[in-house]
Design an enzyme around this catalytic site. Structure first.
Site, mmCIF file in Angstrom:
data_model
loop_
_atom_site.group_PDB
_atom_site.id
_atom_site.type_symbol
_atom_site.label_atom_id
_atom_site.label_comp_id
_atom_site.label_asym_id
_atom_site.label_seq_id
_atom_site.Cartn_x
_atom_site.Cartn_y
_atom_site.Cartn_z
ATOM 1 N N ASP A 215 9.255 19.169 160.867
ATOM 2 C CA ASP A 215 8.107 19.830 161.760
ATOM 3 C C ASP A 215 8.179 21.475 161.088
ATOM 4 O OD1 ASP A 215 6.365 20.680 163.859
ATOM 5 O OD2 ASP A 215 7.695 19.982 165.330
HETATM 6 C C1 BGC Z 1 4.570 21.248 166.100
HETATM 7 C C2 BGC Z 1 3.949 19.936 165.396
HETATM 8 C C3 BGC Z 1 2.808 20.471 164.803
HETATM 9 C C4 BGC Z 1 3.079 21.323 164.000
HETATM 10 C C5 BGC Z 1 2.010 22.004 163.100
HETATM 11 C C6 BGC Z 1 4.717 22.389 165.185
HETATM 12 O O1 BGC Z 1 4.951 23.637 166.189
HETATM 13 O O2 BGC Z 1 5.812 21.041 166.635
HETATM 14 O O3 BGC Z 1 3.564 18.988 166.477
HETATM 15 O O4 BGC Z 1 1.996 19.394 164.247
HETATM 16 O O5 BGC Z 1 3.409 22.563 164.691
HETATM 17 O O6 BGC Z 1 0.949 22.598 163.560
#
Ligand code: BGC
Length: 754
Positions: free
Chosen positions: A266
């Site tokens: 993530d």
């Molecule tokens: C989130 C994800 C997301 C990623 C990209 C993160 O902060 O937890 O769900 O896909 O950012 O934006």
């Protein structure tokens, strides 16, 4: 002689083009790559804000991130964009007159409320088409984490408290999206069930609860849809960051479940960069110099083996050769937004849940005069905040939805709100203007003059009141600020109820929310309650259709509605902060002193309730604490089940049930198949969902037969002492029901182990 010399001189002067990436030469490309190129591929494109949306100025503007290109070897840049309610990119581009709006579909919890996997696949197809036609490659969706607690700030992005329903929905969504030749990222693997201190919180959970609840959803989705990628979560799992957790990534995901795709972190997740790669996590997203340097250094000093590096590089190249970017697809930049808007409405129509309908107050003849209250009716919420937000062109609010359906709206009320909302817009704009993405959006305050309530109760036939909640990533909800009605909302409902009821008139409450709110203390004040969720950009239309009966609600709860927060099985082990400062905790304990273990529910969270999550707990141990059971959904008609049969198949059983519409209007039903295990060695919930089916629209009196396959494997429980799944012998009850509390038909099945 001279000629040969000239020829060899010429050859030496002409640069020889390196082999270019093809589907069938990945090993060769890996062998040609330098260490630097390999690390550049695994450590993503740099995060750099574009108009404040998404994280990347690279790739499609406003996307979340990219995989770096390596032009020398014909490796293109790949665009990764959020999900999960639609494609999240910037709607505008510098120097370009055109707009790039995407369809804001109903939030995931609402899609799950449809219990209709075919419909979800259709939504996936449309979402994936926008990914393709706007030039992205991988949609960072769906999110499949379990609703462990109603206060989790991201529950709207996730499907359910039940792993089977979550896994089936995710699989349908992935199959739909990927049918376009674009990828998905099943997220957040695993146990990302709270936002507070999400980068350093340690989820402490038994292996049985993981296997049966928190991993089961991922397992089903992986086995039934083989997503192109999986995204690890931020949190720790039993002491190890999920991003660096080799057991989760290599043993369980790839080894046991046979996942064939690539894994990524993530955004900003994981601490030990070489450790991430060593764990078999192929991509660090997004990239940054220090992460790149850390991985490269480890390769050079041998602490990260080239073998481990090459395995990850190979998997990333296997992903890249599938992408539209690699195939040179020329996006039209013009998906059929009209058709997708119609599909958005159709999906929302099936996800609306009729919670309460005393004396059949609904459906309402639109000729009746309606006093439309609640700021939410005039500013409908389509979806939540954070990375799961979609830049849609518009949102149809309830006012417009009702007008389009020909509702006779009390103009004294609507004109009050029109003026009031304009003033509030100015106040809110000021507050929202510098809003950080993880701070709740300021909403209009609920203030209505008493005289208006009184006069409209004379002039109108009925009152509608919308109660809205918006929240999202980076922050959990607080009880007083989000779960309970605000004092102003409570006051308004009290006054509406007193004024209208004293004249024998009714009050209908519409919940425009991304997650549950408390109902018990106020539901008696409402004659009907419609759970409209956050229904996407066409929301007001779908809610209006349900209110007048143009569409008969057929959504069913994907979670239990308990009587109060303290009755929740995880209430004693979930963070609760009453101030909005709570969002700070999302970034709290980051890199400096990033891991401590001393504050309960912040540094660590005990999953003390084990497998007893949601209805598994309520139906087994606290039936009285249920206000509306898991699986419940009202309708303007009713259904009867009969002729239940359970027939053995090679892998288990096929259950068939006949469903008859015994009411006066057409409707759809959700048949839920629960199984109750016999008493045995392992403690088991009193029932567990093992299958479900949504019926087609049945006319009054019409019948249909639904079949549900149940595998014997799915009846096993995880025996921690033996580290194995155990299917115990004995008589199992197969229960066909309309919710988790009741039984419509039941059959016994004897299981013998040979
Ligand atoms: C989130 C994800 C997301 C990623 C990209 C993160 O902060 O937890 O769900 O896909 O950012 O934006």
């Amino acid at each position: 002689m001279i000629q040969t010399l000239i020829l060899s001189m010429l050859l030496a002067a002409t640069p020889v083009k390196a082999a270019q990436l093809r589907e069938d030469n990945i090993p060769e490309i890996v062998s040609l790559m330098t260490d630097e190129e390999k690390v550049k591929l695994l450590v993503g494109g740099k995060a750099k804000s574009y108009n404040g949306i998404g994280n990347s100025a690279l790739g499609v503007p406003g996307c979340a991130g990219t995989i770096n290109s390596i032009e020398r070897l014909g490796i293109p840049r790949v665009t990764l964009a959020d999900g999960p309610a639609g494609l999240r990119i910037s709607p505008t581009r510098e120097g370009d007159e055109r707009t790039f709006y995407c369809t804001g579909f109903p939030v995931a919890v609402m899609l799950a409320s449809t219990w209709n996997t075919e419909l979800i696949e259709e939504v996936g197809q449309a979402m994936g088409n926008e990914v393709l036609e706007y030039g992205a490659d991988v949609l960072l969706a769906p999110g499949v984490n379990i609703h462990r607690n109603p206060l989790c700030g991201r529950n709207f992005e996730y499907y359910s408290e039940d792993p089977l329903l979550s896994g089936k929905m995710a699989a349908a969504m992935i199959n739909g999206i990927e049918s376009n030749g674009v990828g998905t990222s099943l997220k957040h693997f695993a146990l990302n069930n709270q936002e507070l201190n999400r980068l350093a919180n340690d989820a402490r959970v038994s292996e049985r609860a993981m296997r049966e609840i928190y991993l089961k959803n991922f397992e089903i989705a992986v086995k039934e849809s083989q997503p192109w990628t999986v995204m690890t979560s931020y949190n720790y799992v039993n002491g190890v960051p999920a991003a660096e957790n080799r057991w989760l990534i290599m043993d369980v995901l790839r080894g046991e479940w046979g996942f064939e795709g690539a894994v990524m972190t993530d955004w900003g997740g994981g601490y030990d960069n070489p450790g991430i790669i060593r764990a078999g996590n192929d991509m660090i997203q997004p990239g940054s110099d220090w992460r790149y340097e850390a991985v490269l250094k480890a390769v050079k000093d041998g602490s990260l083996s080239r073998e481990a590096l090459d395995e990850c590089v190979t998997r990333v190249l296997e992903l890249i050769v599938k992408t539209p970017a690699f195939k040179g697809y020329k996006p039209s930049e013009a998906p059929d937004l009209k058709a997708h808007a119609a599909l958005c409405e159709k999906a929302a129509d099936e996800g609306i849940i009729l919670l309460k309908n005393k004396k059949n107050v609904l459906p309402l003849n639109p000729e009746k005069k309606v006093a439309l209250f609640g700021t939410g009716s005039y500013d409908f919420i389509a979806g939540g905040t954070g990375s799961g937000d979609v830049n849609k062109a518009y949102v149809v609010n309830l006012l417009d939805g009702l007008s389009d359906r020909g509702f006779n709206l009390d103009s004294t009320v609507t004109s009050f709100y029109t003026r009031y909302m304009a003033d509030e817009a100015l106040r809110r704009e000021e507050i929202n203007k510098d809003r950080k993405w993880y701070v709740d959006v300021e909403r209009a305050l609920e203030v209505v003059p008493d005289e208006l309530i009184e006069s409209s109760s004379e002039s109108s036939d009925i009152a509608f009141l919308t109660i809205g909640r918006i929240f999202g990533e980076g922050k959990d909800r607080s009880i007083s600020g989000s779960y309970l009605l605000s004092p102003q909302e409570k006051d308004l409902l009290d006054k509406l109820s007193a004024a209208f009821h004293s004249k024998g008139k009714k009050v209908v409450v519409i919940l425009n929310v991304g997650g549950l709110i408390e109902l018990l203390s106020w539901q008696d004040k409402a004659d009907a309650i419609l759970l409209g969720w956050q229904p996407g950009q066409e929301g007001g239309r779908s809610v209006a259709a349900a209110l007048c009966g143009a569409v008969n609600p057929s959504g069913h709860l994907p979670m239990t509605v308990s009587r109060c927060y303290d009755d929740e099985p995880s209430a004693g082990n979930f963070p609760q902060f009453v101030t909005d400062k709570a969002f700070n905790y999302s970034f709290f304990r980051r890199f400096k002193d990033h891991k401590r273990n001393d504050v309960k529910d912040v540094d660590y969270t005990e999953y003390e309730e084990g497998i007893y999550v949601g209805y598994r707990y309520f139906c087994t141990k606290a039936r009285k604490a249920i206000l509306y059971p898991f699986g419940f959904g009202g309708s303007y008609t009713s259904f009867a089940y009969s002729k239940m049969k359970v027939e053995p198949t090679e892998s288990g059983w096929t259950v068939t049930v006949e469903v008859r519409n015994k009411g006066k209007v057409p409707g759809k039903d959700v048949v839920q198949l629960y199984v109750k295990a016999p008493r045995g060695k392992l403690d088991k919930p009193s029932r567990e969902l093992k299958g479900f089916a949504k019926t087609p629209l049945l006319a009054p009196g019409e019948k249909c037969s639904v079949s549900i396959d149940v595998s014997s494997e799915s009846l096993a429980s995880y025996d921690e002492n033996a580290s194995a799944w155990l299917l115990e012998e004995g008589r199992y009850s197969f229960i066909a029901a309309q919710d988790a509390l009741h039984s419509d038909c039941r059959r016994r099945v004897r299981i013998r182990n040979n």
